[in-house]
Scaffold this motif. Structure first.
Motif, PDB file in Angstrom:
ATOM      1  N   LYS A 111       0.828  -1.196   0.000  1.00 40.37           N
ATOM      2  CA  LYS A 111       0.000   0.000   0.000  1.00 40.37           C
ATOM      3  C   LYS A 111       0.868   1.255   0.000  1.00 40.37           C
ATOM      4  CE  LYS A 111      -4.018  -1.990   0.066  1.00 40.37           C
ATOM      5  NZ  LYS A 111      -4.939  -1.838   1.202  1.00 40.37           N
ATOM      6  N   TYR A 112       0.502   2.201  -0.893  1.00 34.45           N
ATOM      7  CA  TYR A 112       1.162   3.496  -0.946  1.00 34.45           C
ATOM      8  C   TYR A 112       0.227   4.558  -0.358  1.00 34.45           C
ATOM      9  CZ  TYR A 112       5.336   2.534  -3.812  1.00 34.45           C
ATOM     10  OH  TYR A 112       6.558   2.113  -4.261  1.00 34.45           O
ATOM     11  N   PRO A 113       0.769   5.449   0.468  1.00 37.12           N
ATOM     12  CA  PRO A 113      -0.070   6.466   1.108  1.00 37.12           C
ATOM     13  C   PRO A 113      -0.341   7.657   0.197  1.00 37.12           C
ATOM     14  CG  PRO A 113       2.182   6.714   1.832  1.00 37.12           C
ATOM     15  CD  PRO A 113       2.159   5.508   0.930  1.00 37.12           C
ATOM     16  N   VAL A 114      -1.458   8.333   0.460  1.00 41.28           N
ATOM     17  CA  VAL A 114      -1.806   9.584  -0.207  1.00 41.28           C
ATOM     18  C   VAL A 114      -1.991  10.633   0.888  1.00 41.28           C
ATOM     19  CG1 VAL A 114      -3.448  10.793  -1.693  1.00 41.28           C
ATOM     20  CG2 VAL A 114      -2.975   8.354  -2.065  1.00 41.28           C
ATOM     21  N   GLU A 120      -1.387  15.579   5.949  1.00 42.44           N
ATOM     22  CA  GLU A 120      -2.402  14.722   6.571  1.00 42.44           C
ATOM     23  C   GLU A 120      -2.578  13.441   5.753  1.00 42.44           C
ATOM     24  OE1 GLU A 120      -7.200  14.721   7.637  1.00 42.44           O
ATOM     25  OE2 GLU A 120      -6.221  16.552   6.923  1.00 42.44           O
ATOM     26  N   PHE A 121      -2.567  12.316   6.431  1.00 40.45           N
ATOM     27  CA  PHE A 121      -2.767  11.030   5.765  1.00 40.45           C
ATOM     28  C   PHE A 121      -4.241  10.880   5.421  1.00 40.45           C
ATOM     29  CE2 PHE A 121      -3.629   6.341   6.457  1.00 40.45           C
ATOM     30  CZ  PHE A 121      -3.203   5.963   5.194  1.00 40.45           C
ATOM     31  N   LEU A 122      -4.536  10.764   4.109  1.00 43.28           N
ATOM     32  CA  LEU A 122      -5.919  10.696   3.659  1.00 43.28           C
ATOM     33  C   LEU A 122      -6.382   9.273   3.361  1.00 43.28           C
ATOM     34  CD1 LEU A 122      -6.142  13.753   1.213  1.00 43.28           C
ATOM     35  CD2 LEU A 122      -6.622  13.660   3.663  1.00 43.28           C
ATOM     36  N   LEU A 123      -5.498   8.484   2.733  1.00 43.48           N
ATOM     37  CA  LEU A 123      -5.861   7.131   2.335  1.00 43.48           C
ATOM     38  C   LEU A 123      -4.625   6.430   1.811  1.00 43.48           C
ATOM     39  CD1 LEU A 123      -6.136   6.910  -1.153  1.00 43.48           C
ATOM     40  CD2 LEU A 123      -7.791   8.668  -0.586  1.00 43.48           C
ATOM     41  N   ASP A 124      -4.764   5.148   1.529  1.00 48.83           N
ATOM     42  CA  ASP A 124      -3.701   4.466   0.786  1.00 48.83           C
ATOM     43  C   ASP A 124      -4.315   3.576  -0.273  1.00 48.83           C
ATOM     44  OD1 ASP A 124      -4.543   2.262   2.267  1.00 48.83           O
ATOM     45  OD2 ASP A 124      -2.785   2.218   3.565  1.00 48.83           O
ATOM     46  N   MET A 125      -3.469   3.137  -1.202  1.00 52.76           N
ATOM     47  CA  MET A 125      -3.931   2.321  -2.318  1.00 52.76           C
ATOM     48  C   MET A 125      -2.852   1.339  -2.732  1.00 52.76           C
ATOM     49  SD  MET A 125      -3.665   4.848  -5.662  1.00 52.76           S
ATOM     50  CE  MET A 125      -4.749   6.095  -4.998  1.00 52.76           C
ATOM     51  N   GLU A 126      -3.245   0.298  -3.436  1.00 47.84           N
ATOM     52  CA  GLU A 126      -2.312  -0.689  -3.967  1.00 47.84           C
ATOM     53  C   GLU A 126      -1.228  -0.014  -4.804  1.00 47.84           C
ATOM     54  OE1 GLU A 126      -0.134  -3.566  -5.898  1.00 47.84           O
ATOM     55  OE2 GLU A 126      -1.320  -3.802  -4.065  1.00 47.84           O
ATOM     56  N   ARG A 127       0.000  -0.419  -4.555  1.00 49.17           N
ATOM     57  CA  ARG A 127       1.167   0.209  -5.184  1.00 49.17           C
ATOM     58  C   ARG A 127       1.062   0.261  -6.708  1.00 49.17           C
ATOM     59  NH1 ARG A 127       7.520  -1.487  -4.232  1.00 49.17           N
ATOM     60  NH2 ARG A 127       8.378  -0.377  -6.029  1.00 49.17           N
TER      61      ARG A 127
END
Length: 322
Positions: A111-114, A120-127
């Protein structure tokens, strides 16, 4: 004639600059939609128009504005990162199910963070999905070297020829992407053991943090999958001086071999275009820091230094360990 150092830097940092040609920059942006999240007035990435057209957006959680060219993740006002990540993950899973994009065939299960304004950490998604959304990704690269009577030499790996991305090209000694909640130093420790079979204790004791390199890269066919995807990145840079008895060896299936190359040999390989684009940047940064590239011997010195440290137009995060 081979590639110059500036050629190599520009090949990696190849997204246009507004200051260079405002009309061209503005025209280029018409090829993309802006990625946003409700409640945050910030551009989190750029999504290629062709991706917007093909992606199976769910109307329940995505708002597409073709006039303003925006793709907005719509989540409840009280949504937390876990809920936003869940909504994005469901959409990506549907794209995988429909086999919409070649890049999604290289699933990494990482998972890569957005990040939003203020880090501020909003979400993450598959690399492997991150280039589709054009988000900022973070990584750590380390150059391992030895010094002997013949001078400084660098351990250079060749990427496995069956890798989905940049197969067969030369790389930095150790390099990897930073997953959600991972710090730069811990990332390089993990990658050093996984990729180069370097003992953890030795790496922890002698690795030196040397700054970072930033760029905004538009992917070509060598990256694997769809081309034209924007990949802005922050790469934290480390050096590790090894003794002659410590020899990096492939620890997984991502590296074919390691070779110990002299500075002239590395420079010649760079000029031939044998390095992965961002790894060429890291190597040029190493040459600057160690005095092999100077204002006196490099006519494009100022431009190169500036292009190695691009100010990104998206929110970024501090990785300060608190």
């Amino acid at each position: 004639m081979g590639k110059s150092n500036l050629d190599l830097v520009c090949e990696c940092d190849n997204f246009p600059y507004y200051e260079d040609d405002r009309a061209s920059y503005t025209a280029n942006l018409t090829n993309y939609h802006t990625f946003k999240v409700t409640g945050y007035d910030a551009t989190l990435g750029y999504i290629l128009n062709s991706v917007v057209e093909k992606f199976p957006w769910s109307p329940n959680c995505w708002a597409i504005d073709s006039t303003a060219r925006t793709v907005t993740l719509v989540a409840p006002a009280n949504a937390d990162p876990a809920l936003r990540s869940k909504l994005v993950a469901e959409s990506i899973a549907e794209a995988v199910r429909q086999d919409k994009f070649e890049v999604l065939r290289g699933w990494r299960n990482e998972k890569y963070p957005v990040y939003g304004p203020g880090g501020e950490f909003l979400l993450d998604m598959e690399r492997c999905a991150s280039p589709l959304f054009g988000i900022v990704s973070y990584g750590a690269h380390m150059t391992c070297y030895v010094e002997d009577a013949q001078g400084l030499k660098i351990w250079v790996p060749r990427r496995a020829r069956n890798k989905q991305t940049y197969p067969g090209l030369l790389d930095n000694t150790v390099a990897g992407g930073m997953c959600t909640d991972e710090k730069p130093f811990e990332c390089i420790i993990r990658e050093a053991m996984e990729e180069a079979s370097l003992p953890e204790a030795a790496v922890r004791a002698a690795t030196v943090s040397r700054g970072c390199v930033t760029y905004s890269h538009v992917r070509d066919a060598r990256a694997g999958g769809e081309t034209g995807l924007i990949q802005p990145e922050v790469e934290y840079v480390f050096d590790l001086k090894l003794d002659s008895q410590t020899i990096p060896t492939p620890g997984d299936n991502e590296v074919e071999e390691f070779k110990l190359l002299s500075i002239p040999e590395v420079q010649e390989a760079l000029a031939r275009g044998e390095f992965k684009p961002n790894c060429a940047n890291i190597m040029i940064d190493f040459f600057i820091r160690h005095g092999y590239l100077t204002p006196e011997n490099e006519p494009d010195f100022l431009e190169i230094v500036a292009r190695l440290h691009r100010r990104l137009e998206y929110p970024t995060a501090s990785h300060c360990a608190r």
